[in-house]
Motif scaffolding. Sequence first.
Motif, short mmCIF file in Angstrom:
data_model
loop_
_atom_site.label_atom_id
_atom_site.label_comp_id
_atom_site.label_asym_id
_atom_site.label_seq_id
_atom_site.Cartn_x
_atom_site.Cartn_y
_atom_site.Cartn_z
N ARG A 79 11.78 -8.38 -3.19
CA ARG A 79 12.95 -7.50 -3.04
C ARG A 79 14.24 -8.31 -3.04
NH1 ARG A 79 11.25 -2.43 -2.71
NH2 ARG A 79 9.37 -1.95 -1.51
N VAL A 82 10.01 -3.33 -7.12
CA VAL A 82 8.83 -3.66 -6.34
C VAL A 82 8.04 -2.38 -6.08
CG1 VAL A 82 7.93 -4.66 -4.21
CG2 VAL A 82 10.02 -5.57 -5.21
N LEU A 83 6.80 -2.37 -6.53
CA LEU A 83 5.92 -1.25 -6.23
C LEU A 83 4.94 -1.73 -5.18
CD1 LEU A 83 5.14 -0.21 -9.91
CD2 LEU A 83 6.87 0.76 -8.43
N LYS A 84 4.84 -0.96 -4.10
CA LYS A 84 4.03 -1.43 -2.97
C LYS A 84 2.74 -0.63 -2.85
CE LYS A 84 3.31 -3.26 1.23
NZ LYS A 84 2.96 -4.67 1.40
N HIS A 85 1.61 -1.31 -3.00
CA HIS A 85 0.33 -0.69 -2.67
C HIS A 85 0.15 -0.81 -1.16
CE1 HIS A 85 -2.12 -0.88 -6.69
NE2 HIS A 85 -1.07 -0.08 -6.76
N LEU A 86 -0.11 0.31 -0.52
CA LEU A 86 -0.27 0.26 0.94
C LEU A 86 -1.54 -0.48 1.34
CD1 LEU A 86 0.78 3.86 1.96
CD2 LEU A 86 2.02 1.73 2.36
N LEU A 87 -2.54 -0.40 0.47
CA LEU A 87 -3.80 -1.10 0.74
C LEU A 87 -4.09 -2.02 -0.43
CD1 LEU A 87 -5.92 2.03 1.73
CD2 LEU A 87 -5.06 0.30 3.31
N ARG A 129 -5.91 -3.12 -3.40
CA ARG A 129 -6.84 -2.42 -4.29
C ARG A 129 -7.37 -3.30 -5.40
NH1 ARG A 129 -9.19 0.22 -1.73
NH2 ARG A 129 -10.10 1.28 -3.48
N ALA A 172 -3.55 -3.00 -9.46
CA ALA A 172 -2.12 -3.33 -9.42
C ALA A 172 -1.53 -3.30 -10.82
CB ALA A 172 -1.92 -4.70 -8.78
N ALA A 184 -2.63 -1.59 -13.35
CA ALA A 184 -2.59 -0.21 -13.83
C ALA A 184 -1.37 0.52 -13.26
CB ALA A 184 -3.88 0.51 -13.44
N THR A 185 -1.05 0.24 -11.99
CA THR A 185 0.15 0.84 -11.38
C THR A 185 1.40 0.37 -12.12
OG1 THR A 185 -0.92 0.92 -9.22
CG2 THR A 185 1.48 1.06 -9.25
N ARG A 189 1.74 2.01 -15.53
CA ARG A 189 2.21 3.39 -15.49
C ARG A 189 3.70 3.45 -15.24
NH1 ARG A 189 -1.61 6.97 -12.53
NH2 ARG A 189 -2.65 6.73 -14.52
N TYR A 190 4.18 2.58 -14.34
CA TYR A 190 5.61 2.54 -14.07
C TYR A 190 6.37 2.20 -15.34
CZ TYR A 190 10.13 1.23 -12.21
OH TYR A 190 11.48 1.16 -11.98
N HIS A 226 9.03 4.46 -17.66
CA HIS A 226 10.43 4.04 -17.76
C HIS A 226 10.79 3.56 -19.15
CE1 HIS A 226 10.20 4.49 -13.48
NE2 HIS A 226 11.52 4.46 -13.45
N THR A 257 -7.71 4.32 -4.70
CA THR A 257 -6.75 3.66 -5.60
C THR A 257 -5.74 4.66 -6.15
OG1 THR A 257 -8.39 2.02 -6.22
CG2 THR A 257 -6.54 2.30 -7.72
N VAL A 288 -3.23 5.38 -3.45
CA VAL A 288 -2.36 4.22 -3.24
C VAL A 288 -1.36 4.10 -4.38
CG1 VAL A 288 -2.34 1.70 -3.19
CG2 VAL A 288 -3.98 2.94 -1.80
N ARG A 289 -1.85 4.33 -5.61
CA ARG A 289 -0.97 4.25 -6.78
C ARG A 289 0.09 5.34 -6.73
NH1 ARG A 289 -4.52 3.73 -11.13
NH2 ARG A 289 -4.39 1.57 -10.48
N LEU A 344 1.32 6.79 -4.16
CA LEU A 344 2.33 6.46 -3.15
C LEU A 344 3.25 5.34 -3.63
CD1 LEU A 344 0.09 6.62 0.04
CD2 LEU A 344 1.89 8.23 -0.63
N ALA A 345 2.67 4.35 -4.32
CA ALA A 345 3.48 3.23 -4.80
C ALA A 345 4.53 3.71 -5.80
CB ALA A 345 2.59 2.16 -5.43
N LEU A 346 4.14 4.61 -6.68
CA LEU A 346 5.07 5.08 -7.71
C LEU A 346 6.02 6.14 -7.17
CD1 LEU A 346 2.55 5.27 -10.66
CD2 LEU A 346 4.46 3.70 -10.46
N GLU A 379 7.42 6.19 -4.37
CA GLU A 379 8.52 5.59 -3.63
C GLU A 379 9.78 5.52 -4.47
OE1 GLU A 379 6.74 2.45 -0.46
OE2 GLU A 379 8.01 1.69 -2.05
N LYS A 380 9.55 5.24 -5.76
CA LYS A 380 10.69 5.21 -6.69
C LYS A 380 10.96 6.64 -7.11
CE LYS A 380 10.77 0.80 -6.95
NZ LYS A 380 11.14 0.97 -5.56
N SER A 397 10.86 7.79 -10.76
CA SER A 397 9.65 7.60 -11.56
C SER A 397 8.52 8.51 -11.11
CB SER A 397 9.16 6.16 -11.44
OG SER A 397 8.52 5.99 -10.20
#
Lengths: 224, 129
Positions: free
Chosen positions: A50, A56-61, A63, A68, A70-71, A74-75, A79, B106, B109-110, B112-114, B116-117, B120
């Motif tokens: 940060r 920054v994309l945050k995984h809470l757990l 995985r 990560a 894949a997340t 997608r972002y 965009h 997963t 979690v994904r 929630l991660a996305l 947040e923005k 997006s």
Amino acid sequence: MINDNTKVFIIIPCYNETANLSAVISSVKNYGQVVVVDDGSIDSSEQVAREWGVVVLKHLLNRGQGAALATGNRYALNHGADIIVHFDADGQHQAEDLPKLIQPIINNEVEVVLGSRFLKKDNQIPWFKKWLILKLAVIFQNLMFGIKLTDSHNGFRAFSKKALEKIRITQDGMAHGSEIVEQIISHKLRYKEFPVTIMYHEFGQGIVAGLRILKDLLFGKINK
Amino acid sequence: MLFVTYYFMYYLPLQIIITLFVLIVVFRLTKKYKENILKTSEFIGWLIIWIIVVVVFWLPQTTSYLAFLLGIGRGVDLAVYLAIILIFYLIFRVYLKIDKQQKEITKIVRYLALDEKDDSRPKTQDFKE
């Protein structure tokens, strides 16, 4: 070289990488939009990222690296990314390789470029790791998919937007490397390998991790 | 006659304990069925399983007969084989279930991660496989 209109997203999956993350971000941030996916780190990786002002994309757990990535994918797709690059957070890849890696995609020669540590002769890979883990993995991969690649599970790769829209990473763990190769083949995407420099700080994944990847791949087939 | 006495002396306590146990289980099953917790098919399925247990304990030779049909030496062996097959099957099912749940975690979690923005916010259909 890189057209200003080409949106390059650099996905850095990261799990407890405070030590190297800062250097990695600073080295790649001029090449495109950096997206750090903090995969549930318990150290200060997230704050470090940060501070650099990158996404920054945050995984809470935690995985796994595949999840990560894949997340991040997608972002990036959400965009309007044109080119998506995967880059490891531990500093084993060299940012200078990045423009060369994505050039074939910009030139529209291929849709996917996979970094290969074996195409480059002067890489210092520990002997044991090279022959007993990496080469075995390459042989297995080539037998399984009927292809001829020189490396498997190299975390440095680049995709065109079109290619990434087709690739779905379902393997949360480390088996995503093989999964990506499998999908490149099944979607008949044009790809090539590109020699990249690897600097090993630590041993990385050992034999047990290799076997776990094998297990994930086999069970992934059953559980679809 | 001596043999028969011996036979019953050897088996009787266990048979009675098992029968009582099964009776309790069947009683509870019937209760659950009446309370509409169990479907008819489930109720009948469980009932058959417990009836088989009672039959096997009172007439052990039935397993020998089945074992003979399947080409297995002893009735007890058949029971052990079946039990192992069943256990492996259940472990496999549990494994698949855990794997599925891992994938679902997963997804959450994904999401929630996305999420947040704000800009997006992913489309809902993205999360359907």
